[in-house]
Design a protein around this motif. Structure first.
Motif, short mmCIF file in Angstrom:
data_model
loop_
_atom_site.label_atom_id
_atom_site.label_comp_id
_atom_site.label_asym_id
_atom_site.label_seq_id
_atom_site.Cartn_x
_atom_site.Cartn_y
_atom_site.Cartn_z
N MET A 38 -84.22 -36.51 54.70
CA MET A 38 -83.01 -35.70 54.53
C MET A 38 -83.03 -35.00 53.17
O MET A 38 -83.49 -35.58 52.19
CB MET A 38 -81.79 -36.63 54.62
CG MET A 38 -80.49 -35.90 54.84
SD MET A 38 -79.09 -37.03 55.01
CE MET A 38 -79.00 -37.69 53.35
N GLN A 39 -82.54 -33.77 53.13
CA GLN A 39 -82.49 -33.04 51.87
C GLN A 39 -81.46 -33.66 50.93
O GLN A 39 -80.56 -34.37 51.38
CB GLN A 39 -82.06 -31.60 52.14
CG GLN A 39 -83.16 -30.78 52.77
CD GLN A 39 -82.68 -29.41 53.16
OE1 GLN A 39 -81.49 -29.15 53.20
NE2 GLN A 39 -83.62 -28.54 53.45
N GLY A 40 -81.56 -33.33 49.63
CA GLY A 40 -80.57 -33.83 48.68
C GLY A 40 -79.17 -33.35 49.05
O GLY A 40 -79.02 -32.32 49.70
N LYS A 41 -78.19 -34.12 48.63
CA LYS A 41 -76.79 -33.76 48.94
C LYS A 41 -75.92 -33.90 47.70
O LYS A 41 -76.05 -34.87 46.94
CB LYS A 41 -76.21 -34.68 50.03
CG LYS A 41 -76.91 -34.56 51.38
CD LYS A 41 -76.63 -33.25 52.07
CE LYS A 41 -77.47 -33.09 53.33
NZ LYS A 41 -77.60 -31.71 53.78
N LEU A 42 -75.02 -32.93 47.55
CA LEU A 42 -74.07 -32.96 46.44
C LEU A 42 -72.69 -33.34 47.00
O LEU A 42 -72.09 -32.57 47.75
CB LEU A 42 -74.02 -31.59 45.77
CG LEU A 42 -72.99 -31.41 44.65
CD1 LEU A 42 -73.20 -32.42 43.52
CD2 LEU A 42 -73.06 -29.98 44.08
N ILE A 43 -72.24 -34.54 46.62
CA ILE A 43 -70.95 -35.04 47.08
C ILE A 43 -70.02 -35.11 45.87
O ILE A 43 -70.31 -35.81 44.90
CB ILE A 43 -71.10 -36.43 47.74
CG1 ILE A 43 -72.09 -36.34 48.91
CG2 ILE A 43 -69.74 -36.98 48.20
CD1 ILE A 43 -72.49 -37.69 49.49
N VAL A 44 -68.93 -34.37 45.94
CA VAL A 44 -68.02 -34.25 44.79
C VAL A 44 -66.74 -35.04 45.06
O VAL A 44 -66.24 -35.06 46.19
CB VAL A 44 -67.71 -32.76 44.52
CG1 VAL A 44 -66.67 -32.63 43.43
CG2 VAL A 44 -68.97 -32.00 44.15
N PHE A 45 -66.23 -35.68 44.01
CA PHE A 45 -64.94 -36.38 44.09
C PHE A 45 -63.94 -35.58 43.26
O PHE A 45 -64.21 -35.28 42.09
CB PHE A 45 -65.07 -37.81 43.54
CG PHE A 45 -65.83 -38.74 44.46
CD1 PHE A 45 -67.17 -38.54 44.73
CD2 PHE A 45 -65.19 -39.82 45.07
CE1 PHE A 45 -67.88 -39.39 45.59
CE2 PHE A 45 -65.88 -40.67 45.92
CZ PHE A 45 -67.22 -40.46 46.18
N GLU A 46 -62.81 -35.26 43.87
CA GLU A 46 -61.80 -34.45 43.18
C GLU A 46 -60.43 -35.12 43.28
O GLU A 46 -60.20 -35.97 44.15
CB GLU A 46 -61.71 -33.05 43.82
CG GLU A 46 -62.91 -32.16 43.60
CD GLU A 46 -62.92 -31.47 42.23
OE1 GLU A 46 -62.11 -31.83 41.36
OE2 GLU A 46 -63.75 -30.57 42.04
N GLY A 47 -59.52 -34.68 42.42
CA GLY A 47 -58.15 -35.18 42.48
C GLY A 47 -57.47 -35.04 41.14
O GLY A 47 -58.10 -34.70 40.13
N VAL A 48 -56.17 -35.31 41.12
CA VAL A 48 -55.41 -35.23 39.88
C VAL A 48 -55.79 -36.38 38.95
O VAL A 48 -56.57 -37.26 39.33
CB VAL A 48 -53.87 -35.24 40.15
CG1 VAL A 48 -53.45 -34.00 40.90
CG2 VAL A 48 -53.46 -36.51 40.90
N GLU A 49 -55.25 -36.38 37.76
CA GLU A 49 -55.52 -37.45 36.77
C GLU A 49 -55.26 -38.82 37.41
O GLU A 49 -54.26 -39.01 38.09
CB GLU A 49 -54.59 -37.31 35.56
CG GLU A 49 -54.49 -35.94 34.94
CD GLU A 49 -55.79 -35.44 34.35
OE1 GLU A 49 -56.48 -36.24 33.70
OE2 GLU A 49 -56.11 -34.26 34.54
N GLY A 50 -56.16 -39.77 37.15
CA GLY A 50 -55.95 -41.14 37.61
C GLY A 50 -55.95 -41.32 39.12
O GLY A 50 -55.45 -42.32 39.63
N SER A 51 -56.56 -40.38 39.83
CA SER A 51 -56.55 -40.50 41.30
C SER A 51 -57.54 -41.54 41.81
O SER A 51 -57.54 -41.87 42.99
CB SER A 51 -56.80 -39.13 41.96
OG SER A 51 -57.94 -38.52 41.40
N GLY A 52 -58.39 -42.05 40.92
CA GLY A 52 -59.30 -43.15 41.30
C GLY A 52 -60.72 -42.68 41.55
O GLY A 52 -61.53 -43.42 42.12
N LYS A 53 -61.08 -41.49 41.09
CA LYS A 53 -62.41 -40.95 41.36
C LYS A 53 -63.52 -41.84 40.78
O LYS A 53 -64.47 -42.17 41.49
CB LYS A 53 -62.55 -39.53 40.76
CG LYS A 53 -61.63 -38.52 41.41
CD LYS A 53 -61.73 -37.18 40.74
CE LYS A 53 -60.97 -37.10 39.45
NZ LYS A 53 -61.42 -37.78 38.30
#
Ligand code: T5A
Length: 220
Positions: free
Chosen positions: A1-16
């Motif tokens: 499988m090719q490389g994957k970019l998985i991003v975590f987003e959210g407001v401050e303190g959202s638990g990323k």
């Protein structure tokens, strides 16, 4: 499988940060069992994923009360951090087939500098395009928690940084930005209810990742 970019987003303190670490541990176990040749699951972040980025992060988050950072300057500093990160870290890792878990990416710029600060969304899109050289996330997990809950979690952890100190209405506009982005990009951005316990949120993330990895493996 090719490389994957998985991003975590959210407001401050959202638990990323919490969820990225748990996700990495889980992915490493899963990969080891299913594909012994696979090894690389990396965690990185914006701002601050490179040596130059660490210096920019300090400038952006420690702030200078006597000389406030102007909104367009702030936008360009986040873009400079990203441009360096894409070339030095993200592209080489993806080319080597790695799975990257990245704390924040372009959606943060749209949410914070666009919806939050009120800068032109079309200008931000152009600058993001330049900074990323067109590299988009394969999947973005938006941890959706109430702004007040997130800020309280961040506050309980220690002194607020320059961005966290912004007024509540700013953070509410940022949240509105994430909501609009998720509605506009339903395939790339998946909303995760971030209000449960750490284990509950992680369970939801694992279900989404399991499904996505299945789809990605069928593409090859
Ligand atoms: N920014 C960034 C822009 O304005 N434009 C941009 O283009 C970019 C890329 C980055 C700042 O820069 C801004 C956005 C930000 O303001 P940062 O330090 O990376 O600064 O800030 P955050 O990303 O918000 O990081 P935080 O560490 O504050 O939040 P996290 O990572 O979302 O949350 P986490 O996991 O550290 O958890 C916070 C606390 O809550 C607890 C944790 O134990 C921790 O104490 N917690 C929970 N508590 C109860 N229940 C749960 N489910 C919990 N999950 C975590």
């Amino acid at each position: 499988m090719q490389g994957k970019l998985i991003v975590f987003e959210g407001v401050e303190g959202s638990g990323k940060t919490t969820q990225m670490q748990r996700s990495r541990d889980w992915l490493l176990e899963k990969m080891k069992a299913e594909s012994p040749t696979f090894s690389q699951v990396a965690i990185t972040r914006e701002p601050g994923g490179t040596e130059l980025g660490k210096a920019l992060r300090r400038l952006l988050l420690e702030g200078t009360l006597n000389h406030p950072i102007q909104d367009r300057t702030e936008l360009l500093l986040y873009a400079a951090d990203r441009s360096q990160h894409v070339e030095e870290v993200l592209k080489p890792m993806l080319a080597a087939g790695g799975i990257i878990l990245c704390d924040r990416y372009t959606d943060s710029t749209i949410a914070y500098q666009g919806y939050g600060r009120g800068l032109s969304l079309s200008l931000i899109e152009k600058i993001c395009q330049m900074a990323t050289d067109g590299l988009e996330s394969d999947l973005t997990l938006w941890l959706d928690v109430d702004v007040e809950i997130g800020l309280a979690r961040a506050k309980a952890r220690g002194a607020a940084d320059r961005m966290e100190q912004a007024e509540l209405a700013f953070h509410q506009r940022v949240q509105q930005g994430f909501r609009a982005l998720a509605a506009a990009h339903p395939q790339r951005i998946v909303r995760v209810d971030g209000s449960g316990t750490e284990a509950e949120v992680q369970g939801k993330i694992q279900a989404i990742l399991t499904q996505r990895f299945r789809e990605w493996s069928l593409e090859n």
